[in-house]
Write a protein that holds these residues in place. Structure first.
Motif, short mmCIF file in Angstrom:
data_model
loop_
_atom_site.label_atom_id
_atom_site.label_comp_id
_atom_site.label_asym_id
_atom_site.label_seq_id
_atom_site.Cartn_x
_atom_site.Cartn_y
_atom_site.Cartn_z
N ALA A 188 -7.71 1.83 -4.11
CA ALA A 188 -8.34 0.67 -3.48
C ALA A 188 -9.86 0.76 -3.50
CB ALA A 188 -7.84 0.53 -2.03
N ASN A 245 -3.75 5.47 0.70
CA ASN A 245 -4.96 4.65 0.53
C ASN A 245 -5.02 4.01 -0.83
OD1 ASN A 245 -6.21 4.71 3.02
ND2 ASN A 245 -7.21 6.66 2.65
N VAL A 295 -3.49 0.79 -3.36
CA VAL A 295 -2.82 -0.51 -3.40
C VAL A 295 -1.72 -0.43 -4.45
CG1 VAL A 295 -3.10 -2.95 -4.00
CG2 VAL A 295 -4.84 -1.79 -2.65
N ILE A 300 -7.28 -2.45 2.10
CA ILE A 300 -8.29 -3.19 1.34
C ILE A 300 -9.53 -3.44 2.19
CG2 ILE A 300 -8.80 -5.49 0.40
CD1 ILE A 300 -5.95 -5.43 -0.80
N CYS A 325 -11.59 -0.33 2.72
CA CYS A 325 -12.32 0.12 1.53
C CYS A 325 -13.39 -0.88 1.08
CB CYS A 325 -11.34 0.39 0.39
SG CYS A 325 -10.28 1.81 0.66
N ALA A 345 -1.34 -3.68 3.04
CA ALA A 345 -2.26 -3.76 1.91
C ALA A 345 -3.61 -4.29 2.35
CB ALA A 345 -1.67 -4.64 0.81
N ARG A 347 0.84 -1.20 0.00
CA ARG A 347 0.00 0.00 0.00
C ARG A 347 0.87 1.25 0.00
NH1 ARG A 347 -3.07 1.15 5.62
NH2 ARG A 347 -3.52 3.10 4.51
#
Length: 313
Positions: free
Chosen positions: A52, A37, A39, A74, A77, A70, A34
């Motif tokens: 993401a 925010n 990826v 994830i 989100c 990451a 990451r």
């Protein structure tokens, strides 16, 4: 305890809705990390940044490594994560879905456990597949008979359109290589379609195992929903791929299915159709579930001690 580093996760209302997200991103032979925010995907060619919150599903293929950072962004989100085989053909496991409410699962269970409602839902599925026909009074046996005859005509029409010879659908789930070229390619095309449909169902919070027409497998509802689109996605993709005389039709048909998924806006349609079939209104506010305690009178908030006097009062 130290505060977590990096940008704070977005508020739920700031997240992109499932119907507006990229259907899936497949990654293999790379490191998933990451940056703020976003990826990041890193391999020997460099680094790619992916927002993401724009992803529906991240599919992790062979040779991938994913960091805790990451997974943190994830999860924040609402992105589903699926661990899959090469090119996404095999499905192994998935992480927490986008949905935070049980309403889809409860509506689905109410339909599957009630014979009349289940039959009504099955009829609606067949109406979606074969528009303009009346299925209102047909039994399940009659629905299956109608389906068999109509699918034979679909295959025959695709064969005539492309010039690809077709005899019948014949394959062994345990021996992929046993089929002829057209059956093996069709199996690969359907598998790709199943993967995307499965991801959407999980993202919505529905239960892949609770099928309406299909039953007895952990992907029964996946097969139900995928059947709605085979005649315009996986079947024509198969015949077009074989008509192009590709050296590796099994590999090429997956790309053809991907292209058709984009062209037909399938992700948006799957979301809408699942909501319609389960009778659930697509309401963003209702997607944020509150933890309640069930009772035969009314649901009550959790996090409190409910003695008899307090409850009856």
């Amino acid at each position: 305890m130290a505060r977590p580093t990096g940008a704070p996760p977005p508020e739920r209302r700031e997240l992109t809705r499932a119907v507006d997200r990229i259907s899936f991103l497949y990654a293999e032979h790379c490191v998933v990390h990451r940056a703020a925010n976003a990826v990041t995907l890193t391999d020997q060619r460099g680094v790619v940044h992916v927002p993401a919150a724009a992803l529906g599903v991240l599919m992790l293929g062979p040779g991938t490594r994913i960091t805790h950072g990451a997974m943190s962004v994830i999860g924040g989100c609402g992105v589903s994560v699926a661990w899959v085989g090469e090119i996404g053909v095999r499905y192994y496991a998935h992480g927490r879905p986008l949905a935070k409410s049980s309403r889809m699962a409860e509506a689905q269970a109410a339909i599957v456990s009630h014979q009349r409602r289940r039959l009504d839902c099955a009829r609606r599925m067949y109406e979606m597949r074969f528009p303009g026909e009346d299925f209102a009074t047909l039994s399940m046996a009659q629905l299956r008979g109608r389906e068999g005859a109509r699918m034979k005509r679909v295959y025959a029409a695709e064969s005539e359109r492309t010039g690809v010879r077709w005899s019948r659908r014949s394959y062994s789930p345990d021996d992929f290589e046993a089929g002829d070229d057209v059956n093996r390619t069709l199996t690969a095309a359907n598998a790709a379609l199943y993967g995307v449909v499965h991801a959407v169902i999980c993202s919505l919070g529905a239960v892949p195992a609770l099928g309406v027409v299909h039953s007895g497998t952990d992907r029964a509802f996946v097969y139900d929903i995928a059947d709605l689109y085979k005649a315009e996605v996986s079947i024509p993709a198969t015949f077009d791929t074989l008509a192009a005389a590709s050296e590796d039709p099994v590999r090429e048909v997956r790309r053809a299915v991907r292209d058709r998924i984009v062209e037909t806006k399938l992700l948006r349609r799957v979301v809408a159709d699942v909501h319609t079939l389960l009778g659930v209104v697509d309401d963003l506010d209702a997607e944020i579930g509150d933890l309640l305690l069930w009772s035969d009178l009314q649901a009550v908030p959790s996090g409190a001690n409910w003695d008899e006097e307090q409850f009856l009062a």
